[in-house]
Each structure stands twice: as structure tokens, then as C-alpha cells.
Design a protein around this motif. Structure first.
Motif, PDB file in Angstrom:
ATOM      1  N   ARG A   4       0.828  -1.211   0.000  1.00 16.00           N
ATOM      2  CA  ARG A   4       0.000   0.000   0.000  1.00 16.00           C
ATOM      3  C   ARG A   4       0.861   1.260   0.000  1.00 16.00           C
ATOM      4  NH1 ARG A   4      -4.452   1.921  -0.154  1.00 16.00           N
ATOM      5  NH2 ARG A   4      -5.549  -0.027  -0.053  1.00 16.00           N
ATOM      6  N   CYS A   5       1.825   1.358   0.925  1.00 16.15           N
ATOM      7  CA  CYS A   5       2.606   2.604   1.064  1.00 16.15           C
ATOM      8  C   CYS A   5       4.064   2.448   0.639  1.00 16.15           C
ATOM      9  CB  CYS A   5       2.518   3.127   2.486  1.00 16.15           C
ATOM     10  SG  CYS A   5       3.326   2.077   3.718  1.00 16.15           S
ATOM     11  N   LEU A   6       4.480   1.214   0.353  1.00 11.87           N
ATOM     12  CA  LEU A   6       5.835   0.888  -0.089  1.00 11.87           C
ATOM     13  C   LEU A   6       6.913   1.207   0.940  1.00 11.87           C
ATOM     14  CD1 LEU A   6       5.563   1.944  -3.826  1.00 11.87           C
ATOM     15  CD2 LEU A   6       5.196  -0.309  -2.811  1.00 11.87           C
ATOM     16  N   ARG A  61       4.368  -0.315  12.122  1.00 12.84           N
ATOM     17  CA  ARG A  61       5.715   0.208  12.370  1.00 12.84           C
ATOM     18  C   ARG A  61       6.537   0.069  11.094  1.00 12.84           C
ATOM     19  NH1 ARG A  61       8.796  -4.368  15.773  1.00 12.84           N
ATOM     20  NH2 ARG A  61       7.783  -6.163  14.839  1.00 12.84           N
ATOM     21  N   ILE A  62       7.504   0.958  10.946  1.00  8.45           N
ATOM     22  CA  ILE A  62       8.344   1.002   9.747  1.00  8.45           C
ATOM     23  C   ILE A  62       9.636   0.247  10.012  1.00  8.45           C
ATOM     24  CG2 ILE A  62       9.689   2.526   8.233  1.00  8.45           C
ATOM     25  CD1 ILE A  62       6.867   3.084   7.682  1.00  8.45           C
ATOM     26  N   ALA A  63       9.968  -0.669   9.122  1.00  8.81           N
ATOM     27  CA  ALA A  63      11.271  -1.336   9.162  1.00  8.81           C
ATOM     28  C   ALA A  63      12.227  -0.474   8.357  1.00  8.81           C
ATOM     29  CB  ALA A  63      11.169  -2.732   8.566  1.00  8.81           C
ATOM     30  N   SER A  64      13.379  -0.177   8.923  1.00  8.01           N
ATOM     31  CA  SER A  64      14.261   0.811   8.309  1.00  8.01           C
ATOM     32  C   SER A  64      15.113   0.282   7.169  1.00  8.01           C
ATOM     33  CB  SER A  64      15.168   1.427   9.377  1.00  8.01           C
ATOM     34  OG  SER A  64      15.998   0.426   9.945  1.00  8.01           O
ATOM     35  N   ARG A  94       9.531  11.599   9.165  1.00  2.00           N
ATOM     36  CA  ARG A  94       8.184  11.902   8.669  1.00  2.00           C
ATOM     37  C   ARG A  94       7.470  10.655   8.151  1.00  2.00           C
ATOM     38  NH1 ARG A  94      10.370  16.272   4.681  1.00  2.00           N
ATOM     39  NH2 ARG A  94      11.823  14.553   4.574  1.00  2.00           N
ATOM     40  N   ASP A  95       8.204   9.555   7.964  1.00  4.51           N
ATOM     41  CA  ASP A  95       7.587   8.319   7.480  1.00  4.51           C
ATOM     42  C   ASP A  95       6.684   7.732   8.557  1.00  4.51           C
ATOM     43  OD1 ASP A  95       8.923   8.493   5.098  1.00  4.51           O
ATOM     44  OD2 ASP A  95      10.469   7.040   5.622  1.00  4.51           O
ATOM     45  N   ARG A  96       5.523   7.333   8.151  1.00  6.96           N
ATOM     46  CA  ARG A  96       4.555   6.732   9.071  1.00  6.96           C
ATOM     47  C   ARG A  96       3.993   5.472   8.425  1.00  6.96           C
ATOM     48  NH1 ARG A  96       6.732   9.457  12.263  1.00  6.96           N
ATOM     49  NH2 ARG A  96       6.032  11.428  13.073  1.00  6.96           N
TER      50      ARG A  96
END
Length: 90
Positions: free
Chosen positions: A21-23, A35-38, A46-48
């Protein structure tokens, strides 16, 4: 008023997993994209995560089989590269 939950596919690559969805980076074992995997770099503050519910697992790598993907997430339907049904995500 009824709202439809957003859904996404976990996309597995060699070293990363992303949300269709958000890549953004995702953790393979998460049920939702909360949660975002880095990956290899520091995430942008700013990434959510988009909060989508993962409804399937797939890949862009032709050498990965459905069995490989099922080993990662036996609870999700697995699809080979390019075989995710149209309309699966909302």
C-alpha cells in the motif's frame, strides 16, 4: 457510516519486506503495518506506517516459491511474483 479497513500485501525481497500500500518497510511477522522497518538506512522521521492489514504475502523475486513464502507466514495466502489477484487490496 461504515468504513472499510485498508488492506495490503507483504512484499518480500532478498533483504527487505515492504507494504504494497505505502511501499514503506514492514516487519514480516506483523499483522498490520503499524511500524516502519528501516532496511539499510535511517528512516525519515516523517515516514509513518499506513496501518493496513496484511491479507497476503508475495514477492517480486521470480526464484521465490509459494512454499518459501508460506514458511515465512503460514497464516497468509502466498502468491508467486506477479500472481496476486487483482482487487485483493483495498
Amino acid at each position: 457510516m461504515t468504513t472499510t479497513a485498508r488492506t495490503a500485501v507483504l512484499l518480500v525481497d532478498d533483504y527487505t519486506t515492504t507494504c504494497s500500500r505505502c511501499l514503506q518497510g514492514a516487519f514480516t511477522k506483523d499483522i498490520r503495518h503499524d511500524r516502519i522497518a528501516s532496511g539499510w538506512s535511517t528512516p525519515d522521521s516523517r515516514d509513518r506506517p499506513c496501518g493496513a492489514l496484511f491479507v497476503a504475502i508475495s514477492t517480486r523475486r521470480l526464484e521465490y516459491t509459494e512454499d518459501d513464502l508460506r514458511q515465512l507466514r503460514p497464516d497468509l495466502p502466498a502468491y508467486k511474483a506477479g500472481e496476486v489477484p487483482r482487487g485483493l487490496t483495498t
